[in-house]
Design an enzyme around this catalytic site. Structure first.
Site, PDB file in Angstrom:
ATOM      1  CG  HIS A 194      -8.198   6.650   2.525  1.00  0.00           C
ATOM      2  ND1 HIS A 194      -8.235   6.455   1.161  1.00  0.00           N
ATOM      3  CD2 HIS A 194      -7.524   5.586   3.030  1.00  0.00           C
ATOM      4  CE1 HIS A 194      -7.621   5.331   0.859  1.00  0.00           C
ATOM      5  NE2 HIS A 194      -7.182   4.775   1.977  1.00  0.00           N
ATOM      6  NE  ARG A 201      -4.016   4.910  10.289  1.00  0.00           N
ATOM      7  CZ  ARG A 201      -4.406   4.016   9.393  1.00  0.00           C
ATOM      8  NH1 ARG A 201      -3.637   2.965   9.117  1.00  0.00           N
ATOM      9  NH2 ARG A 201      -5.540   4.161   8.742  1.00  0.00           N
ATOM     10  CD  GLU A 241      -2.996  -1.084   2.238  1.00  0.00           C
ATOM     11  OE1 GLU A 241      -3.167  -0.006   2.835  1.00  0.00           O
ATOM     12  OE2 GLU A 241      -3.630  -2.112   2.506  1.00  0.00           O
ATOM     13  NE  ARG A 259      -3.956   5.675   4.148  1.00  0.00           N
ATOM     14  CZ  ARG A 259      -4.414   4.859   5.078  1.00  0.00           C
ATOM     15  NH1 ARG A 259      -4.576   5.289   6.315  1.00  0.00           N
ATOM     16  NH2 ARG A 259      -4.724   3.616   4.775  1.00  0.00           N
ATOM     17  CG  HIS A 265      -8.991   6.687   6.786  1.00  0.00           C
ATOM     18  ND1 HIS A 265      -9.965   5.724   6.628  1.00  0.00           N
ATOM     19  CD2 HIS A 265      -7.802   6.017   6.873  1.00  0.00           C
ATOM     20  CE1 HIS A 265      -9.398   4.517   6.610  1.00  0.00           C
ATOM     21  NE2 HIS A 265      -8.096   4.672   6.770  1.00  0.00           N
TER      22      HIS A 265
END
Length: 511
Positions: A234, A369, A120, A278, A334
Site C-alpha cells: 500500500h 488488487r 478509491e 496501487r 498490505h
C-alpha cells in the site's frame, strides 16, 4: 453441534479463521443446516486483518461492467475474467443479504439519507460503501457477535491449526494446539480462511500473527498454489514506528501526495495521479522518498475537514504527535494477491478442502488488487464455499493423526522472534517493491537455510510461535520461487536489473 471426546472432536464443517471470509463461510454453512466449528488464533477482533480494513467494500452501483473493467485494468490485465464475473455478479446480493439485512451495518449516509459512496484508487466512479475509515471494524464485530450467537456454530478462540489431517488425498480436518502434542478436529469439509502474510515483512498493515498459516499447511499437504509473487504494497502507510494505513478514500476525496520539496509528483507518473493503481503509486512514493527524503499525504486539500470526516484516522495521527495536515507516508506490505489456488466455489485441488479470503487465489486480483475488493471477495467466496461445503455429502471420519512430539526443553525466549527478524530482513531487502533476479536467488538461499533450521526444532516441539515461524518460512520460500519463475514485470511484481550490474556494463573494468 461439534461432538467431543477426550481424543478428538468431529464436526460437519470446520472453518479456520475469523475474518470476514471465515465468518461468511461459517454463517452460510450453518444456514445450510451444517454443524460448524470455527477455530481461530485470534483472541480479539483486532487480531484479524478484516478488523484493520479501512476504506470500505465495493459495490457495482448497477454498473457491473464498469467494475469489471476497473478490476481488470488495476490487475495490469492479468486477472481471470471468469473469476471477476463471479465476484461482480454476486457482489450486490451478498452485501444486501449479509451486511445490510442480516447485520444491519450502519454505512455512512449523506444528509438526505442515501449511501455516501466514496471512490478509491483505480476506481472510475464512486461505488464504495464505508463507515468512516474503519469499515472492517464495523463489519467484523457485528458479524462475530452473530456467529457467537448461532446455535449451529461453535467458536474456539486462541486456537491455532498446526497441520491438516489428510488420508489418501483427502482432507479430514486439522490438528490444533489445544493440547501440547496436538488435538484432532475431524471434519466432513475444511475451509481455510487464515488471512495474509504481513508478518513476513517488517512493515505491514496486517496483524502481527499474519504468518501465512493456511497457505503453508495447504502447500505442505500438496495443494496447488498460484500467483504468490504478487505481494501488494500500500502506498500510504504512516512512515514511522507502529505503521497504520491511511485509506485510499483520503485520496479519493482530494488528498494529495507531496515530496520533500513540497511538490506534487503523481501527475508525472500516471494520468490518474494520486488515483493510479496501487503498485504505480507505491513505486512513485518510494522513488520520491529516496530522492527528496520524505513524502507526505497532504489532507488540507480534502473536500471536507479531515478531523470531521475521518475522526479515527485523525486520532491515530494525534496519538503520534501529528497535528498538522501533512502526514509522512511510505509504502507498506498490505495484501497477497495469490495464495491457495481455488475455483469459483473456493474448492482447492485437495478433496474436501476449501480456501477463502486472502489465503486463497481466486484469480480476481491477478497481479494487483483493486482497492476495496478484498472484503467483497472474502464475503462472496466465503458464502459460496460455506454453501458448497454444507451440501457436500461428507461425514467426518476419524483418521490417524501425525505423531507430534513435545519432548525437548523449551527454546530460549527470543529464539523464534530472532529467526523471524532474519526472515523479515530478507523479505524486505530482496522481495519488496522491486525485485532483481540475483537478489531473488540470494533470498531463496537464505530462506532455505532458515527453513532447515526451523524444521529441525519443530520436529520435537509444538510451540505455536515455532509453527508460525515454520509457516512463514514455507510461504516466504514459495514467494521467492514464484518470483524466480516469473521474469516479466506485472502489477506488484516489478522486476529490475541490479543497478551495479548496469553500471558494470556501461563502464567495464579493463584487465
Amino acid at each position: 453441534m461439534t461432538e467431543t471426546s477426550s481424543d478428538y472432536d468431529t464436526t460437519d464443517v470446520l472453518v479456520v479463521g475469523s475474518g470476514i471470509a471465515g465468518c461468511a463461510a461459517a454463517f452460510q454453512a450453518a444456514r445450510g443446516g451444517a454443524d460448524v466449528c470455527l477455530v481461530t488464533k485470534a483472541e480479539r477482533p483486532d487480531d484479524t486483518s478484516t478488523d484493520w480494513a479501512q476504506g470500505g467494500i465495493s459495490t457495482t452501483r448497477d454498473d457491473p461492467e464498469s467494475l469489471k473493467t476497473d478490476i481488470l485494468a488495476a490487475s495490469d490485465g492479468t486477472a481471470d475474467p471468469d473469476a471477476i464475473d463471479v465476484l461482480v455478479e454476486n457482489a450486490d446480493d451478498a452485501v444486501e443479504d449479509v451486511l445490510l439485512e442480516t447485520l444491519e451495518i450502519p454505512f455512512d449516509e449523506t444528509a438526505d439519507g442515501a449511501f455516501d459512496y466514496t471512490r478509491e484508487a483505480a476506481h472510475s466512479e464512486n461505488r464504495i460503501l464505508h463507515v468512516d475509515a474503519a469499515t472492517g471494524t464495523h463489519i467484523l464485530r457485528p458479524f462475530l457477535n452473530h456467529i457467537d450467537d448461532h446455535e449451529r456454530i461453535e467458536v474456539r478462540q486462541d486456537t491455532a491449526a498446526l497441520e491438516l489431517l489428510t488420508h489418501e488425498g483427502r482432507v479430514h480436518g486439522v490438528l490444533t494446539d489445544e493440547v501440547a502434542t496436538g488435538h484432532p478436529v475431524c471434519a466432513g469439509t475444511t475451509i481455510l480462511a487464515t488471512g495474509g502474510i504481513g508478518a513476513l515483512y517488517s512493515r505491514s498493515t496486517n496483524p502481527d500473527d499474519a504468518t501465512g498459516d493456511g497457505i503453508a499447511m495447504a502447500a505442505l499437504a500438496g495443494a496447488d498454489v498460484a500467483d504468490l509473487e504478487y505481494v501488494q504494497f500500500h502506498p500510504t502507510a504512516y512512515d514511522g514506528d507502529d505503521p497504520f494505513l491511511l485509506s485510499e478514500a483520503l485520496r479519493g476525496e482530494g488528498a494529495v501526495l507531496r515530496n520533500g520539496d513540497g511538490e506534487r509528483f503523481m501527475a508525472d507518473s500516471h494520468p490518474d495521479a494520486e488515483l493510479a493503481p496501487r503498485d504505480v503509486v507505491a513505486r512513485a512514493v518510494e522513488t520520491e522518498r529516496e530522492a527528496t527524503g520524505k513524502v507526505v499525504l497532504d489532507v488540507s486539500t480534502l473536500e471536507g475537514e479531515f478531523d470531521a470526516e475521518y475522526p479515527a484516522l485523525a486520532q491515530k495521527c494525534r496519538d503520534r504527535g501529528i497535528d498538522g495536515t501533512e502526514i509522512p507516508v511510505a509504502p507498506c506490505e498490505h495484501f497477497l494477491c495469490g495464495g491457495i489456488d481455488v475455483d469459483e466455489r473456493g474448492r482447492t485441488s485437495l478433496d474436501r478442502l476449501y480456501a477463502v479470503g486472502e489465503c486463497a487465489r481466486t484469480g480476481v486480483h491477478g497481479a494487483n488488487r483493486l482497492a476495496s475488493t478484498s472484503l467483497l471477495e472474502g464475503l462472496v467466496w466465503g458464502l459460496r464455499a460455506g454453501e458448497d461445503a454444507a451440501t457436500t455429502d461428507a461425514d467426518p471420519k476419524i483418521v490417524e493423526t501425525p505423531d507430534l512430539r513435545n519432548s525437548d526443553p523449551e527454546l530460549p525466549e527470543r529464539f523464534a522472534a530472532e529467526k523471524a527478524i532474519r526472515l523479515r530482513q530478507t523479505m524486505d531487502e530482496y522481495l519488496g517493491l522491486e525485485r532483481d533476479p540475483d537478489d531473488i536467488a540470494r533470498a531463496s538461499a537464505v530462506l532455505r537455510r532458515l527453513k532447515g533450521e526451523v524444521d529441525a526444532y519443530v520436529r520435537t516441539r509444538t510451540a505455536r510461535d515455532l509453527y508460525e515461524l515454520r509457516n512463514a518460512s514455507v510461504v516466504a520460500l514459495l514467494i521467492a520461487r514464484a518470483a524466480s519463475e516469473n521474469g516479466e514485470s506485472a502489477g506488484c511484481h516489478y522486476v529490475v536489473e541490479d543497478s551495479s550490474d548496469e553500471q558494470m556494463a556501461e563502464h567495464p573494468t579493463s584487465d
